[in-house]
Scaffold this motif. Structure first.
Motif, PDB file in Angstrom:
ATOM      1  N   ALA A  66      -6.102  -6.940  -0.672  1.00 28.37           N
ATOM      2  CA  ALA A  66      -5.649  -5.890   0.255  1.00 28.37           C
ATOM      3  C   ALA A  66      -5.248  -4.598  -0.471  1.00 28.37           C
ATOM      4  O   ALA A  66      -5.232  -3.522   0.122  1.00 28.37           O
ATOM      5  CB  ALA A  66      -4.469  -6.399   1.074  1.00 28.37           C
ATOM      6  N   LEU A  67      -4.924  -4.709  -1.743  1.00 30.32           N
ATOM      7  CA  LEU A  67      -4.492  -3.516  -2.494  1.00 30.32           C
ATOM      8  C   LEU A  67      -5.609  -2.951  -3.374  1.00 30.32           C
ATOM      9  O   LEU A  67      -5.396  -1.995  -4.119  1.00 30.32           O
ATOM     10  CB  LEU A  67      -3.285  -3.852  -3.368  1.00 30.32           C
ATOM     11  CG  LEU A  67      -1.981  -4.199  -2.641  1.00 30.32           C
ATOM     12  CD1 LEU A  67      -0.870  -4.447  -3.660  1.00 30.32           C
ATOM     13  CD2 LEU A  67      -1.565  -3.086  -1.689  1.00 30.32           C
ATOM     14  N   LYS A  68      -6.798  -3.535  -3.267  1.00 27.01           N
ATOM     15  CA  LYS A  68      -7.874  -3.168  -4.192  1.00 27.01           C
ATOM     16  C   LYS A  68      -8.156  -1.657  -4.174  1.00 27.01           C
ATOM     17  O   LYS A  68      -8.192  -1.007  -5.223  1.00 27.01           O
ATOM     18  CB  LYS A  68      -9.135  -3.945  -3.828  1.00 27.01           C
ATOM     19  CG  LYS A  68     -10.332  -3.672  -4.712  1.00 27.01           C
ATOM     20  CD  LYS A  68     -11.396  -4.746  -4.522  1.00 27.01           C
ATOM     21  CE  LYS A  68     -12.699  -4.375  -5.167  1.00 27.01           C
ATOM     22  NZ  LYS A  68     -13.650  -3.715  -4.270  1.00 27.01           N
ATOM     23  N   GLU A  69      -8.294  -1.120  -2.988  1.00 24.29           N
ATOM     24  CA  GLU A  69      -8.643   0.292  -2.891  1.00 24.29           C
ATOM     25  C   GLU A  69      -7.540   1.192  -3.459  1.00 24.29           C
ATOM     26  O   GLU A  69      -7.815   2.154  -4.177  1.00 24.29           O
ATOM     27  CB  GLU A  69      -8.908   0.642  -1.433  1.00 24.29           C
ATOM     28  CG  GLU A  69     -10.021   1.638  -1.252  1.00 24.29           C
ATOM     29  CD  GLU A  69     -10.408   1.734   0.214  1.00 24.29           C
ATOM     30  OE1 GLU A  69     -10.120   2.778   0.818  1.00 24.29           O
ATOM     31  OE2 GLU A  69     -10.939   0.729   0.751  1.00 24.29           O
ATOM     32  N   ASP A  70      -6.289   0.863  -3.100  1.00 25.29           N
ATOM     33  CA  ASP A  70      -5.174   1.650  -3.648  1.00 25.29           C
ATOM     34  C   ASP A  70      -5.151   1.561  -5.164  1.00 25.29           C
ATOM     35  O   ASP A  70      -4.939   2.541  -5.868  1.00 25.29           O
ATOM     36  CB  ASP A  70      -3.835   1.120  -3.111  1.00 25.29           C
ATOM     37  CG  ASP A  70      -3.667   1.401  -1.637  1.00 25.29           C
ATOM     38  OD1 ASP A  70      -3.811   2.576  -1.249  1.00 25.29           O
ATOM     39  OD2 ASP A  70      -3.420   0.452  -0.873  1.00 25.29           O
ATOM     40  N   TYR A  71      -5.390   0.350  -5.637  1.00 28.36           N
ATOM     41  CA  TYR A  71      -5.344   0.134  -7.084  1.00 28.36           C
ATOM     42  C   TYR A  71      -6.436   0.946  -7.776  1.00 28.36           C
ATOM     43  O   TYR A  71      -6.232   1.540  -8.833  1.00 28.36           O
ATOM     44  CB  TYR A  71      -5.488  -1.356  -7.401  1.00 28.36           C
ATOM     45  CG  TYR A  71      -4.754  -1.770  -8.662  1.00 28.36           C
ATOM     46  CD1 TYR A  71      -5.290  -1.472  -9.914  1.00 28.36           C
ATOM     47  CD2 TYR A  71      -3.526  -2.426  -8.617  1.00 28.36           C
ATOM     48  CE1 TYR A  71      -4.623  -1.830 -11.082  1.00 28.36           C
ATOM     49  CE2 TYR A  71      -2.859  -2.785  -9.776  1.00 28.36           C
ATOM     50  CZ  TYR A  71      -3.409  -2.489 -11.002  1.00 28.36           C
ATOM     51  OH  TYR A  71      -2.742  -2.824 -12.154  1.00 28.36           O
ATOM     52  N   GLU A  72      -7.611   1.004  -7.162  1.00 30.28           N
ATOM     53  CA  GLU A  72      -8.722   1.767  -7.749  1.00 30.28           C
ATOM     54  C   GLU A  72      -8.375   3.255  -7.877  1.00 30.28           C
ATOM     55  O   GLU A  72      -8.836   3.940  -8.784  1.00 30.28           O
ATOM     56  CB  GLU A  72      -9.989   1.592  -6.902  1.00 30.28           C
ATOM     57  CG  GLU A  72     -10.631   0.226  -7.123  1.00 30.28           C
ATOM     58  CD  GLU A  72     -11.755  -0.090  -6.139  1.00 30.28           C
ATOM     59  OE1 GLU A  72     -12.387  -1.147  -6.314  1.00 30.28           O
ATOM     60  OE2 GLU A  72     -11.994   0.706  -5.213  1.00 30.28           O
ATOM     61  N   SER A  73      -7.530   3.727  -6.968  1.00 31.93           N
ATOM     62  CA  SER A  73      -7.155   5.151  -7.033  1.00 31.93           C
ATOM     63  C   SER A  73      -6.346   5.467  -8.296  1.00 31.93           C
ATOM     64  O   SER A  73      -6.232   6.621  -8.703  1.00 31.93           O
ATOM     65  CB  SER A  73      -6.377   5.563  -5.773  1.00 31.93           C
ATOM     66  OG  SER A  73      -5.068   5.023  -5.820  1.00 31.93           O
ATOM     67  N   LEU A  74      -5.790   4.424  -8.930  1.00 29.73           N
ATOM     68  CA  LEU A  74      -5.040   4.661 -10.179  1.00 29.73           C
ATOM     69  C   LEU A  74      -5.949   5.206 -11.280  1.00 29.73           C
ATOM     70  O   LEU A  74      -5.487   5.888 -12.195  1.00 29.73           O
ATOM     71  CB  LEU A  74      -4.381   3.359 -10.662  1.00 29.73           C
ATOM     72  CG  LEU A  74      -3.293   2.750  -9.758  1.00 29.73           C
ATOM     73  CD1 LEU A  74      -2.858   1.393 -10.299  1.00 29.73           C
ATOM     74  CD2 LEU A  74      -2.076   3.684  -9.668  1.00 29.73           C
ATOM     75  N   SER A 133       0.819  -1.200   0.000  1.00 26.17           N
ATOM     76  CA  SER A 133       0.000   0.000   0.000  1.00 26.17           C
ATOM     77  C   SER A 133       0.865   1.268   0.000  1.00 26.17           C
ATOM     78  O   SER A 133       0.555   2.248  -0.684  1.00 26.17           O
ATOM     79  CB  SER A 133      -0.908  -0.039   1.226  1.00 26.17           C
ATOM     80  OG  SER A 133      -1.832   0.998   1.158  1.00 26.17           O
ATOM     81  N   ASP A 134       1.958   1.233   0.725  1.00 25.54           N
ATOM     82  CA  ASP A 134       2.839   2.407   0.798  1.00 25.54           C
ATOM     83  C   ASP A 134       3.454   2.774  -0.550  1.00 25.54           C
ATOM     84  O   ASP A 134       3.717   3.949  -0.820  1.00 25.54           O
ATOM     85  CB  ASP A 134       3.984   2.153   1.797  1.00 25.54           C
ATOM     86  CG  ASP A 134       3.543   2.488   3.216  1.00 25.54           C
ATOM     87  OD1 ASP A 134       2.499   3.162   3.355  1.00 25.54           O
ATOM     88  OD2 ASP A 134       4.241   2.058   4.159  1.00 25.54           O
ATOM     89  N   VAL A 135       3.703   1.782  -1.371  1.00 27.76           N
ATOM     90  CA  VAL A 135       4.344   2.057  -2.665  1.00 27.76           C
ATOM     91  C   VAL A 135       3.441   2.931  -3.538  1.00 27.76           C
ATOM     92  O   VAL A 135       3.909   3.701  -4.371  1.00 27.76           O
ATOM     93  CB  VAL A 135       4.724   0.739  -3.377  1.00 27.76           C
ATOM     94  CG1 VAL A 135       5.479   1.023  -4.670  1.00 27.76           C
ATOM     95  CG2 VAL A 135       5.589  -0.129  -2.467  1.00 27.76           C
ATOM     96  N   PHE A 136       2.132   2.840  -3.311  1.00 26.09           N
ATOM     97  CA  PHE A 136       1.194   3.670  -4.073  1.00 26.09           C
ATOM     98  C   PHE A 136       1.356   5.164  -3.770  1.00 26.09           C
ATOM     99  O   PHE A 136       0.832   5.998  -4.485  1.00 26.09           O
ATOM    100  CB  PHE A 136      -0.260   3.244  -3.777  1.00 26.09           C
ATOM    101  CG  PHE A 136      -0.687   2.015  -4.523  1.00 26.09           C
ATOM    102  CD1 PHE A 136      -1.343   2.107  -5.739  1.00 26.09           C
ATOM    103  CD2 PHE A 136      -0.417   0.742  -4.013  1.00 26.09           C
ATOM    104  CE1 PHE A 136      -1.743   0.968  -6.431  1.00 26.09           C
ATOM    105  CE2 PHE A 136      -0.803  -0.398  -4.703  1.00 26.09           C
ATOM    106  CZ  PHE A 136      -1.465  -0.293  -5.910  1.00 26.09           C
ATOM    107  N   LYS A 137       2.059   5.465  -2.646  1.00 24.45           N
ATOM    108  CA  LYS A 137       2.227   6.881  -2.287  1.00 24.45           C
ATOM    109  C   LYS A 137       3.291   7.566  -3.133  1.00 24.45           C
ATOM    110  O   LYS A 137       3.557   8.756  -2.967  1.00 24.45           O
ATOM    111  CB  LYS A 137       2.584   7.008  -0.802  1.00 24.45           C
ATOM    112  CG  LYS A 137       1.417   6.610   0.096  1.00 24.45           C
ATOM    113  CD  LYS A 137       1.737   6.744   1.570  1.00 24.45           C
ATOM    114  CE  LYS A 137       0.565   6.268   2.408  1.00 24.45           C
ATOM    115  NZ  LYS A 137       1.001   5.370   3.482  1.00 24.45           N
ATOM    116  N   ASN A 138       3.910   6.833  -4.022  1.00 27.30           N
ATOM    117  CA  ASN A 138       4.964   7.411  -4.858  1.00 27.30           C
ATOM    118  C   ASN A 138       4.404   8.247  -6.019  1.00 27.30           C
ATOM    119  O   ASN A 138       3.201   8.428  -6.154  1.00 27.30           O
ATOM    120  CB  ASN A 138       5.842   6.294  -5.399  1.00 27.30           C
ATOM    121  CG  ASN A 138       6.852   5.825  -4.372  1.00 27.30           C
ATOM    122  OD1 ASN A 138       7.800   6.541  -4.071  1.00 27.30           O
ATOM    123  ND2 ASN A 138       6.624   4.651  -3.795  1.00 27.30           N
ATOM    124  N   SER A 139       5.320   8.702  -6.859  1.00 20.17           N
ATOM    125  CA  SER A 139       4.970   9.595  -7.975  1.00 20.17           C
ATOM    126  C   SER A 139       4.152   8.888  -9.064  1.00 20.17           C
ATOM    127  O   SER A 139       4.019   7.666  -9.079  1.00 20.17           O
ATOM    128  CB  SER A 139       6.249  10.117  -8.611  1.00 20.17           C
ATOM    129  OG  SER A 139       6.871   9.031  -9.288  1.00 20.17           O
TER     130      SER A 139
END
Ligand code: ZN
Length: 654
Positions: free
Chosen positions: A517-525, A494-500
């Protein structure tokens, strides 16, 4: 899209005629050219002024499949000429040192070098002289070694814009036709003569030195002007300063055209580029015009002001344009960008050598990679060897000495040697003439010059996998993180999604199995300002979470993507494969997808649409008839594609 970037403009060979340039020097041409609207016919009246360097009994111009009329020599009607459909040959007792004027009317229906397009019911005409011969539409000299001052006038129906090399000095508007008169003050090789007609608006800036910079755009694209032409003035000012030789022409115009053959072409003072580079501010992040812009601009000096005598010295055009574009981009994007691009070249060149395809830089049959990237590397290393001051002064001297003429590799090296005070023959053998590109040495130089490159080399999950998780947590460059994500996508947390944006794009590309577990972060893409990321993320989410398909489709239904409609077409295909979603609308969407195979769209759009229709096995009659028509298109990539695709279709039917 990569190969689209590689082939900025192709090299060509100067053919016969080497001896005519010894006999005669064509000085200037005044050409009035008229186009019939809705036809592909060109009518012209041309006057050539030339000086004899020797006595000769004939003088000729290249002119492919043309008809001539009202031929006159020094104002008197002239009959003694021969038209063999390749050249027009004027027979006369021409005397050394005398200046003559020859004039004629001609008409032609060019099969190449001038292209007639339709764009949303409007006409568009553009030219491409390099590799295609301007003599298909304008009697001229196919040999690059005779430079001529070309003053073109273009006549076309009102409400269009017409562009040619040089400065617009007069615009005569009649009842239905307008004539645009352009003036050049300096000579150029015929392959750099250009004309464009279409529906355009323009925005003008002025360089620090006072040169007008004209940015043309389609009337509907006013919001795309800023992102498309971003950094133009900065790069122009930078290059004038860096090269140390004032921009040699009266103005600089750039114009996007429909279905162009290459990324861009450096016609003198009039760069033509593919309208696929016209982007909005999101598209800018993924696929912008900056590099092509800088490359074609650099050619205005290296290629247009000084021109290689033959393809053996082609790198004096492409290597210099690639190198100076990189310097301009360094001014915009910084050192790390610059060194990273040089690293990418070293990798590509070493792969080419290892696969046995390496060539000497002076081999006329070299690949674009060699002419462009190896050429740029030669300049980078030469500068490293002799120092900034000597390098810059030598380039300036080289341009001053050879301006408006033709050059060979030794002309440039001689200027460097003069200031360096030592022979460079070992350097020339090692870096230019040898078949092998010294990639180990190039890599060593890069590592010596840049800590960023050192770090990038160090971060390697294949060599040191234990450290990879740490690389993603702590500070290393974005490029290094992208490398880790590509090598070990399973390490993404999840933290890696905080990158550029760049790192997130790598996630969308390489993390194709999405853990719950990464679904929500992935959706933010799906909200990223990148059409590449959105396209990847939409597809991966749709595949990984079937129950959420409606949600993803609703969220992206208004996104078009690049000029090639990458997101839109994917969206349609996913929609067609989601039976319960938007069920009433499916036929209309399918028709839209088929519509993208039509010739009014750029080759890239059409190829994408044909591919999707093939994938869902739905190339209907309209699609098949468009595929058939695509086989005779002017873009060889589309032709090749269409031929392969129809073979596949036929095989399937059998
Ligand atoms: Zn180029």
């Amino acid at each position: 899209m990569k190969n689209f970037f590689v082939a900025f403009c192709i090299f060509f060979t100067s053919l016969f005629f080497a001896q005519q340039t010894d006999d005669v020097d064509f000085l200037s041409a005044t050409a009035n050219i008229e186009f019939e609207a809705d036809s592909t016919r060109v009518f012209g009246n041309v006057n050539y002024r030339f000086k004899m360097l020797k006595d000769a009994d004939s003088v000729s111009l290249d002119a492919i499949n043309m008809k001539f009329d009202r031929v006159a020599l020094d104002g008197s009607s002239f009959e003694n000429y021969e038209n063999n459909q390749k050249r027009i040959i004027f027979r006369n007792t021409f005397k050394k040192d005398v200046i003559y004027n020859i004039s004629f009317d001609y008409d032609a229906k060019p099969k190449k070098a001038m292209y007639f397009m339709k764009r949303d019911n409007d006409n568009q005409i553009w030219t491409q002289g390099q590799g295609k011969y301007t003599s298909n539409w304008l009697p001229s000299i196919d040999d690059v070694n005779d430079k001529i001052e070309f003053d073109l006038s273009l006549t076309y129906p009102n409400n269009y814009e017409a562009l040619a090399n040089g400065k617009l000095i007069e615009k005569q508007i009649g009842d239905s036709l307008t004539t645009w008169r352009y003036d050049m003050q300096k000579p150029m090789s015929s392959y750099l003569v250009a004309a464009v007609i279409g529906k355009y608006n323009k925005k003008t800036e002025t360089s620090k030195s006072g040169i007008p910079l004209e940015y043309y755009y389609y009337p509907e694209d006013s919001l795309k002007v800023e992102p498309t032409y971003r950094y133009t003035k900065q790069m122009f000012d930078f290059l004038e300063e860096e090269i140390g030789f004032a921009y040699p022409w009266q103005n600089y115009k750039q114009v996007p055209v429909h279905d162009f053959l290459y990324a861009g072409m450096e016609n003198t003072s009039l760069t033509i580029f593919s309208d696929a580079f016209v982007v909005d501010s999101i598209g800018f992040n993924d696929k912008n015009y900056v590099n092509v812009n800088a490359h074609e601009l650099a050619h205005q000096w290296f290629g247009d002001l000084v021109t290689a005598t033959s393809s053996e010295h082609h790198w004096l055009q492409e290597g210099f344009a690639t190198y100076y574009a990189l310097l301009a981009e360094r001014d915009v994007f910084g050192d790390n960008y610059f060194y990273y691009k040089l690293l990418e070249s070293v990798i590509a060149l070493s792969q080419q050598d290892l696969s046995g395809n390496g060539t000497s830089l002076l081999d006329p049959k070299s690949s674009s990679l060699t002419f462009y990237q190896r050429g740029a590397w030669v300049l980078h290393v030469l500068r490293y060897k002799v120092g900034d001051a000597i390098f810059k002064k030598a380039v300036k001297n080289y341009l001053e000495k050879h301006q408006f003429t033709n050059v060979e590799t030794s002309d440039f090296i001689a200027e460097v040697e003069k200031l360096y005070g030592q022979s460079l023959s070992r350097f020339v053998n090692y870096w230019i003439k040898n078949k092998a590109f010294p990639y180990d040495e190039a890599y060593t130089i890069l590592k010596r010059q840049s800590t960023f490159i050192n770090e990038y080399a160090m971060v390697d999950c294949e060599a040191k996998s234990s450290k990879c998780e740490e690389y993603l947590k702590y500070y290393v460059s974005d490029e290094a993180k992208v490398k880790v994500v590509s090598q070990m996508p399973s390490l993404v947390t999840s933290d890696v999604f905080k990158n550029s944006l760049k790192v997130r794009q790598a996630i969308s590309e390489h993390v194709t199995k999405i853990p719950e577990a990464l679904k929500e972060d992935y959706e933010s893409l799906l909200d990223d300002k990148s059409y590449v990321t959105i396209e990847n993320a939409l597809y991966n989410l749709w595949v990984n979470f079937p129950l959420e398909r409606s949600k993803y489709l609703s969220k992206t239904r208004k996104v078009i993507g690049f000029k090639d409609k990458n997101v839109r077409m994917l969206w349609i295909v996913l929609n067609l494969n989601t039976p319960y979603y938007d069920a009433d609308n499916k036929q209309e969407l399918f028709n839209e997808l088929v519509g993208y195979t039509d010739e009014t769209y750029n080759a890239d759009v059409r190829i994408k649409a044909f591919n999707y229709l093939d994938l869902i096995k739905s190339c209907n009659d309209i699609c098949q008839s468009n595929l058939e028509k695509a086989k005779s298109h002017h873009n060889w990539r589309l032709v090749k594609f269409a031929k392969e695709q129809s073979e596949n279709l036929e095989n399937k039917v059998d």
